[in-house]
Design a protein around this motif. Structure first.
Motif, PDB file in Angstrom:
ATOM      1  N   ARG A 116      32.275  49.900  39.578  1.00  0.00           N
ATOM      2  CA  ARG A 116      33.696  49.676  39.268  1.00  0.00           C
ATOM      3  C   ARG A 116      34.325  48.594  40.149  1.00  0.00           C
ATOM      4  O   ARG A 116      35.142  47.799  39.679  1.00  0.00           O
ATOM      5  CB  ARG A 116      34.472  50.982  39.392  1.00  0.00           C
ATOM      6  CG  ARG A 116      34.202  51.975  38.275  1.00  0.00           C
ATOM      7  CD  ARG A 116      35.222  53.091  38.274  1.00  0.00           C
ATOM      8  NE  ARG A 116      35.208  53.831  39.538  1.00  0.00           N
ATOM      9  CZ  ARG A 116      36.093  54.780  39.846  1.00  0.00           C
ATOM     10  NH1 ARG A 116      37.065  55.088  39.004  1.00  0.00           N
ATOM     11  NH2 ARG A 116      36.003  55.413  41.007  1.00  0.00           N
ATOM     12  N   SER A 117      33.970  48.565  41.415  1.00  0.00           N
ATOM     13  CA  SER A 117      34.563  47.562  42.311  1.00  0.00           C
ATOM     14  C   SER A 117      34.107  46.154  41.928  1.00  0.00           C
ATOM     15  O   SER A 117      34.899  45.206  41.960  1.00  0.00           O
ATOM     16  CB  SER A 117      34.186  47.859  43.767  1.00  0.00           C
ATOM     17  OG  SER A 117      32.782  47.856  43.942  1.00  0.00           O
ATOM     18  N   LYS A 118      32.842  46.006  41.552  1.00  0.00           N
ATOM     19  CA  LYS A 118      32.337  44.684  41.154  1.00  0.00           C
ATOM     20  C   LYS A 118      32.986  44.226  39.858  1.00  0.00           C
ATOM     21  O   LYS A 118      33.403  43.066  39.724  1.00  0.00           O
ATOM     22  CB  LYS A 118      30.816  44.733  40.999  1.00  0.00           C
ATOM     23  CG  LYS A 118      30.058  45.117  42.255  1.00  0.00           C
ATOM     24  CD  LYS A 118      28.572  45.103  42.002  1.00  0.00           C
ATOM     25  CE  LYS A 118      27.791  45.689  43.169  1.00  0.00           C
ATOM     26  NZ  LYS A 118      27.965  47.151  43.297  1.00  0.00           N
ATOM     27  N   ILE A 119      33.075  45.125  38.882  1.00  0.00           N
ATOM     28  CA  ILE A 119      33.693  44.770  37.599  1.00  0.00           C
ATOM     29  C   ILE A 119      35.171  44.461  37.792  1.00  0.00           C
ATOM     30  O   ILE A 119      35.719  43.548  37.162  1.00  0.00           O
ATOM     31  CB  ILE A 119      33.479  45.903  36.573  1.00  0.00           C
ATOM     32  CG1 ILE A 119      31.985  46.019  36.246  1.00  0.00           C
ATOM     33  CG2 ILE A 119      34.290  45.655  35.308  1.00  0.00           C
ATOM     34  CD1 ILE A 119      31.628  47.222  35.407  1.00  0.00           C
ATOM     35  N   ALA A 120      35.831  45.205  38.680  1.00  0.00           N
ATOM     36  CA  ALA A 120      37.251  44.944  38.952  1.00  0.00           C
ATOM     37  C   ALA A 120      37.445  43.558  39.569  1.00  0.00           C
ATOM     38  O   ALA A 120      38.387  42.836  39.220  1.00  0.00           O
ATOM     39  CB  ALA A 120      37.810  46.021  39.883  1.00  0.00           C
ATOM     40  N   LEU A 121      36.542  43.163  40.475  1.00  0.00           N
ATOM     41  CA  LEU A 121      36.621  41.832  41.079  1.00  0.00           C
ATOM     42  C   LEU A 121      36.403  40.742  40.036  1.00  0.00           C
ATOM     43  O   LEU A 121      37.111  39.721  40.020  1.00  0.00           O
ATOM     44  CB  LEU A 121      35.580  41.700  42.186  1.00  0.00           C
ATOM     45  CG  LEU A 121      35.920  42.340  43.533  1.00  0.00           C
ATOM     46  CD1 LEU A 121      34.694  42.367  44.428  1.00  0.00           C
ATOM     47  CD2 LEU A 121      37.052  41.585  44.220  1.00  0.00           C
ATOM     48  N   ILE A 122      35.436  40.952  39.158  1.00  0.00           N
ATOM     49  CA  ILE A 122      35.155  39.976  38.098  1.00  0.00           C
ATOM     50  C   ILE A 122      36.345  39.884  37.142  1.00  0.00           C
ATOM     51  O   ILE A 122      36.739  38.794  36.723  1.00  0.00           O
ATOM     52  CB  ILE A 122      33.873  40.361  37.342  1.00  0.00           C
ATOM     53  CG1 ILE A 122      32.665  40.273  38.281  1.00  0.00           C
ATOM     54  CG2 ILE A 122      33.660  39.464  36.127  1.00  0.00           C
ATOM     55  CD1 ILE A 122      31.435  40.960  37.759  1.00  0.00           C
ATOM     56  N   PHE A 123      36.913  41.029  36.809  1.00  0.00           N
ATOM     57  CA  PHE A 123      38.101  41.053  35.950  1.00  0.00           C
ATOM     58  C   PHE A 123      39.238  40.256  36.583  1.00  0.00           C
ATOM     59  O   PHE A 123      39.885  39.433  35.923  1.00  0.00           O
ATOM     60  CB  PHE A 123      38.536  42.497  35.711  1.00  0.00           C
ATOM     61  CG  PHE A 123      39.907  42.630  35.114  1.00  0.00           C
ATOM     62  CD1 PHE A 123      40.106  42.440  33.762  1.00  0.00           C
ATOM     63  CD2 PHE A 123      41.002  42.928  35.921  1.00  0.00           C
ATOM     64  CE1 PHE A 123      41.378  42.542  33.209  1.00  0.00           C
ATOM     65  CE2 PHE A 123      42.275  43.036  35.382  1.00  0.00           C
ATOM     66  CZ  PHE A 123      42.454  42.841  34.014  1.00  0.00           C
ATOM     67  N   TYR A 124      39.470  40.493  37.862  1.00  0.00           N
ATOM     68  CA  TYR A 124      40.553  39.796  38.556  1.00  0.00           C
ATOM     69  C   TYR A 124      40.320  38.282  38.554  1.00  0.00           C
ATOM     70  O   TYR A 124      41.241  37.499  38.306  1.00  0.00           O
ATOM     71  CB  TYR A 124      40.653  40.316  39.987  1.00  0.00           C
ATOM     72  CG  TYR A 124      41.704  39.632  40.831  1.00  0.00           C
ATOM     73  CD1 TYR A 124      43.008  40.091  40.846  1.00  0.00           C
ATOM     74  CD2 TYR A 124      41.384  38.522  41.619  1.00  0.00           C
ATOM     75  CE1 TYR A 124      43.983  39.460  41.616  1.00  0.00           C
ATOM     76  CE2 TYR A 124      42.334  37.898  42.387  1.00  0.00           C
ATOM     77  CZ  TYR A 124      43.631  38.361  42.383  1.00  0.00           C
ATOM     78  OH  TYR A 124      44.588  37.729  43.139  1.00  0.00           O
ATOM     79  N   ALA A 125      39.077  37.875  38.841  1.00  0.00           N
ATOM     80  CA  ALA A 125      38.766  36.446  38.890  1.00  0.00           C
ATOM     81  C   ALA A 125      38.908  35.780  37.536  1.00  0.00           C
ATOM     82  O   ALA A 125      39.288  34.603  37.442  1.00  0.00           O
ATOM     83  CB  ALA A 125      37.335  36.256  39.418  1.00  0.00           C
ATOM     84  N   SER A 126      38.610  36.510  36.461  1.00  0.00           N
ATOM     85  CA  SER A 126      38.672  35.945  35.103  1.00  0.00           C
ATOM     86  C   SER A 126      40.070  35.985  34.514  1.00  0.00           C
ATOM     87  O   SER A 126      40.420  35.146  33.673  1.00  0.00           O
ATOM     88  CB  SER A 126      37.720  36.718  34.176  1.00  0.00           C
ATOM     89  OG  SER A 126      36.423  36.772  34.679  1.00  0.00           O
ATOM     90  N   PHE A 127      40.855  36.969  34.929  1.00  0.00           N
ATOM     91  CA  PHE A 127      42.137  37.252  34.282  1.00  0.00           C
ATOM     92  C   PHE A 127      43.121  36.093  34.389  1.00  0.00           C
ATOM     93  O   PHE A 127      43.712  35.673  33.379  1.00  0.00           O
ATOM     94  CB  PHE A 127      42.739  38.516  34.902  1.00  0.00           C
ATOM     95  CG  PHE A 127      44.034  38.945  34.283  1.00  0.00           C
ATOM     96  CD1 PHE A 127      44.054  39.664  33.095  1.00  0.00           C
ATOM     97  CD2 PHE A 127      45.246  38.649  34.894  1.00  0.00           C
ATOM     98  CE1 PHE A 127      45.252  40.063  32.523  1.00  0.00           C
ATOM     99  CE2 PHE A 127      46.446  39.039  34.335  1.00  0.00           C
ATOM    100  CZ  PHE A 127      46.451  39.759  33.137  1.00  0.00           C
ATOM    101  N   PHE A 128      43.284  35.540  35.570  1.00  0.00           N
ATOM    102  CA  PHE A 128      44.334  34.546  35.773  1.00  0.00           C
ATOM    103  C   PHE A 128      44.090  33.212  35.067  1.00  0.00           C
ATOM    104  O   PHE A 128      45.030  32.638  34.503  1.00  0.00           O
ATOM    105  CB  PHE A 128      44.589  34.352  37.265  1.00  0.00           C
ATOM    106  CG  PHE A 128      45.308  35.513  37.891  1.00  0.00           C
ATOM    107  CD1 PHE A 128      46.662  35.708  37.674  1.00  0.00           C
ATOM    108  CD2 PHE A 128      44.630  36.429  38.669  1.00  0.00           C
ATOM    109  CE1 PHE A 128      47.335  36.782  38.230  1.00  0.00           C
ATOM    110  CE2 PHE A 128      45.287  37.513  39.230  1.00  0.00           C
ATOM    111  CZ  PHE A 128      46.638  37.698  39.008  1.00  0.00           C
TER     112      PHE A 128
END
Length: 250
Positions: free
Chosen positions: A119-131
Motif C-alpha cells: 500500500r505504501s509503494k502504490i500510494a507513493l506511485i499514485f502521488y507521483a502520477s496524480f499531479f
C-alpha cells in the motif's frame, strides 16, 4: 536517402554509445564498470533463474495500480476544477504547493500511514502520477477556445452539453500528455520506493547489487527498466496516434 534512414533509426547512435561504454570498461574492473557483454550476460542469467521476471512483474504491477488509480481520479477532478473558476481559484494555491513536493520526500510519512507493504509503494506511485495528470487536465480545460463555447451556447446547448461536446474534446490532447507524464513519474517513483523499502522489484534488484558486489546486476536492472519505460511510452504514443488523432494528438 538510405543514409538519412540509418541516422534516423538510431543504429549509429547506439553503436557509438556501446563502443564508448566498451572502451571505458577496458580501463576498469567489472565491479566499477562492467562491459556491455558482462551486463548482458547478467541480464540473461537473472532472467533464466526467474529473478528478473519476478522483479519485472512486481514493479510493473505496482506502476499499473498506482498510475491507473491516478488516471481514474485526476482526470475527472481536473475536468471539474478546470471547468469551474471558483473551484480552480480555491484549489490552485494548494495544488501549486503540493505538486512541488516530490513523492520520495513523503516516503517516511507513507510508511507510517500505510505500512511497509504494497500500500505504501502504490500510494507513493499514485502521488507521483496524480499531479502531472491533474495539472495538464486543468490546463486543457482552461485553454478551451471561448468562441466555441459561446457558439455552442448561442445554438441552445445547455452547460452540461457544452462541457461534454466542446470542453472535454478540446482538453483531450492535454489530458493525454498528462497521462504520459504521469506514467514516466510512476516508473521513476517505483524504483525509488523499491530501493528504499522494497524486498522485490527492479529497484530492489538495483539496490541489492552492491551487497553482492555485482554491479552488472544493477546495469541489467537499469537496462530492463529503460526498455520497459520505452515500450510503455511507445504504446501510449501508438494509442494516441491511432485513437485520438482527431482530437489533435500527434
Amino acid at each position: 536517402m538510405i543514409q538519412k534512414k540509418i541516422l534516423r533509426s538510431g543504429v549509429i547512435s547506439w553503436a557509438l554509445f556501446l563502443a564508448v561504454w566498451w572502451l571505458g570498461s577496458l580501463n576498469y574492473d567489472g565491479y566499477f564498470l562492467p562491459s556491455p557483454k558482462e551486463s548482458l550476460d547478467s541480464l540473461v542469467l537473472l532472467f533464466q533463474d526467474g529473478t528478473l521476471g519476478a522483479d519485472i512483474a512486481a514493479s510493473v504491477g505496482r506502476v499499473l495500480k498506482g498510475w491507473l488509480l491516478a488516471v481514474a481520479l485526476a482526470v475527472p477532478f481536473g475536468l471539474l476544477i478546470g471547468n469551474f473558476k471558483t473551484i480552480r481559484w480555491l484549489i490552485e494555491p494548494i495544488l501549486s504547493f503540493f505538486r512541488f513536493v516530490p513523492a520520495i520526500a513523503l516516503t517516511t510519512l507513507f510508511l507510517m500511514w500505510f505500512g511497509v507493504g504494497e500500500r505504501s509503494k502504490i500510494a507513493l506511485i499514485f502521488y507521483a502520477s496524480f499531479f502531472p495528470i491533474l495539472v495538464n487536465t486543468i490546463a486543457g480545460v482552461a485553454s478551451t477556445n471561448g468562441a466555441l463555447i459561446e457558439a455552442a451556447s448561442s445554438l441552445g446547448a445547455k452547460k452540461a452539453r457544452v462541457f461534454f461536446t466542446v470542453v472535454v474534446p478540446s482538453a483531450i490532447s492535454h489530458v493525454y500528455t498528462g497521462i504520459r507524464l504521469g506514467l514516466s513519474s510512476a516508473i521513476i517513483c517505483v524504483i525509488a520506493a523499491e530501493m528504499l523499502v522494497g524486498s522485490d522489484g527492479l529497484g530492489y534488484l538495483i539496490n541489492s547489487s552492491k551487497l553482492y558486489y555485482k554491479t552488472s546486476w544493477a546495469f541489467a536492472g537499469i537496462i530492463t527498466l529503460a526498455v520497459i519505460g520505452f515500450c510503455a511510452d511507445r504504446l501510449l504514443q501508438l494509442f494516441g496516434r491511432t485513437k485520438l488523432k482527431h482530437y489533435g494528438v500527434k
